[in-house]
Scaffold this motif. Structure first.
Motif, PDB file in Angstrom:
ATOM      1  N   ALA A   1      -3.596  10.210  11.366  1.00 23.10           N
ATOM      2  CA  ALA A   1      -3.885  10.394   9.936  1.00 23.10           C
ATOM      3  C   ALA A   1      -2.996   9.484   9.093  1.00 23.10           C
ATOM      4  O   ALA A   1      -3.459   8.884   8.114  1.00 23.10           O
ATOM      5  N   GLN A   2      -1.733   9.373   9.471  1.00 18.88           N
ATOM      6  CA  GLN A   2      -0.807   8.553   8.694  1.00 18.88           C
ATOM      7  C   GLN A   2      -1.160   7.073   8.769  1.00 18.88           C
ATOM      8  O   GLN A   2      -1.103   6.369   7.756  1.00 18.88           O
ATOM      9  N   VAL A   3      -1.530   6.590   9.937  1.00 23.68           N
ATOM     10  CA  VAL A   3      -1.868   5.166  10.033  1.00 23.68           C
ATOM     11  C   VAL A   3      -3.201   4.876   9.347  1.00 23.68           C
ATOM     12  O   VAL A   3      -3.394   3.779   8.806  1.00 23.68           O
ATOM     13  N   THR A   4      -4.097   5.846   9.322  1.00 24.60           N
ATOM     14  CA  THR A   4      -5.346   5.654   8.568  1.00 24.60           C
ATOM     15  C   THR A   4      -5.021   5.483   7.095  1.00 24.60           C
ATOM     16  O   THR A   4      -5.575   4.599   6.421  1.00 24.60           O
ATOM     17  N   ALA A   5      -4.110   6.303   6.581  1.00 27.21           N
ATOM     18  CA  ALA A   5      -3.659   6.138   5.193  1.00 27.21           C
ATOM     19  C   ALA A   5      -3.005   4.774   4.999  1.00 27.21           C
ATOM     20  O   ALA A   5      -3.228   4.095   3.989  1.00 27.21           O
TER      21      ALA A   5
ATOM     22  N   VAL B   1      -1.238  -3.484  15.804  1.00 29.89           N
ATOM     23  CA  VAL B   1      -2.216  -3.511  16.895  1.00 29.89           C
ATOM     24  C   VAL B   1      -3.632  -3.510  16.319  1.00 29.89           C
ATOM     25  O   VAL B   1      -4.510  -4.260  16.774  1.00 29.89           O
ATOM     26  N   TYR B   2      -3.861  -2.690  15.318  1.00 28.90           N
ATOM     27  CA  TYR B   2      -5.180  -2.618  14.682  1.00 28.90           C
ATOM     28  C   TYR B   2      -5.571  -3.983  14.112  1.00 28.90           C
ATOM     29  O   TYR B   2      -6.699  -4.451  14.316  1.00 28.90           O
ATOM     30  N   ASN B   3      -4.651  -4.632  13.423  1.00 32.91           N
ATOM     31  CA  ASN B   3      -4.937  -5.954  12.868  1.00 32.91           C
ATOM     32  C   ASN B   3      -5.248  -6.962  13.967  1.00 32.91           C
ATOM     33  O   ASN B   3      -6.117  -7.824  13.804  1.00 32.91           O
TER      34      ASN B   3
ATOM     35  N   GLY C   1      -5.146  -2.186   2.237  1.00 32.95           N
ATOM     36  CA  GLY C   1      -6.365  -2.924   1.933  1.00 32.95           C
ATOM     37  C   GLY C   1      -7.188  -3.372   3.118  1.00 32.95           C
ATOM     38  O   GLY C   1      -8.102  -4.190   2.958  1.00 32.95           O
ATOM     39  N   ALA C   2      -6.909  -2.869   4.303  1.00 35.27           N
ATOM     40  CA  ALA C   2      -7.711  -3.225   5.475  1.00 35.27           C
ATOM     41  C   ALA C   2      -8.921  -2.291   5.555  1.00 35.27           C
ATOM     42  O   ALA C   2      -8.907  -1.185   5.009  1.00 35.27           O
ATOM     43  N   ARG C   3      -9.962  -2.742   6.230  1.00 33.75           N
ATOM     44  CA  ARG C   3     -11.137  -1.889   6.425  1.00 33.75           C
ATOM     45  C   ARG C   3     -10.806  -0.808   7.451  1.00 33.75           C
ATOM     46  O   ARG C   3     -10.114  -1.063   8.433  1.00 33.75           O
TER      47      ARG C   3
END
Length: 196
Positions: free
Chosen positions: A43-47, A17-19, A53-55
């Motif tokens: 926290a896990q998805v931020t990691a 979804v973020y992508n 390699g995404a911003r």
């Protein structure tokens, strides 16, 4: 949900979804947050985002759960104060890897417990941590806050005295209204800013 879907299924879903959002929005304009299991997942998805390699998003919020495992007094005192299920059952402390969702996760891995890795944490965006002081996850939030501060990540911690896990799901509480204002203010202040 487990057992049909196990780690890292949720991180993969949120990352997808973020992508998709990145096609239309700058990451500095995207915030991610969650409560309880959603706070842990944030926290896990931020990691996951960092490791792939995404911003990173402009800001995140981990509420009533975060990127370190359950620990400290709060996980032991929750049953006393709130009548909840002991986080320690049969003398064995509850850890994330004892939860069915993490059956394929490795305890202490970057994807499961990113708060254990300073080199990863220093890449986190500004982070808001919020819980009630009688939340079984309160101690883990205080640990995560200190670790973020130690690596220079702008972070704010709010513990609401005497309140329970996910207390702000009750919108009638005056403390819930205060929590909503804090959350809105944090994201307003941090989204749309230049990346660190």
């Amino acid at each position: 949900m487990a057992p049909e879907h196990v780690y890292p299924a949720a991180s993969e879903d949120v990352f997808a979804v973020y992508n998709a959002l990145l096609a239309d929005y700058e990451p500095k304009n995207i915030g991610i947050y969650g409560c309880s299991a959603g706070g842990i997942l944030t926290a896990q998805v931020t990691a996951w985002i960092i490791e792939h390699g995404a911003r990173t998003p402009g800001a995140i919020g981990t509420f009533c759960g975060t990127g370190v495992d359950y620990a400290g007094d709060s996980s032991q005192l929750d049953p006393v104060f709130n009548g909840g299920t002991p986080v320690s059952e049969g003398g064995t402390a509850l850890t994330m890897t004892r939860i069915p969702y993490f059956s394929k996760g490795s305890e202490g891995s970057k994807g499961v417990a990113p708060g254990e890795f300073p080199d990863l944490l220093e890449k986190f965006p500004p982070t808001l941590l919020l819980a009630g002081s009688r939340d079984f996850a309160a101690s883990s939030l205080t640990v995560m806050h200190r670790r973020l501060a130690a690596v220079g990540v702008p972070s704010q911690l709010y513990l609401f005295d005497g309140l329970w896990h996910a207390f702000f799901m009750d919108a009638e509480l005056s403390e819930s209204q205060e929590a909503y204002r804090l959350i809105a203010s944090f994201f307003t202040e941090n989204l749309g800013k230049s990346e660190r």
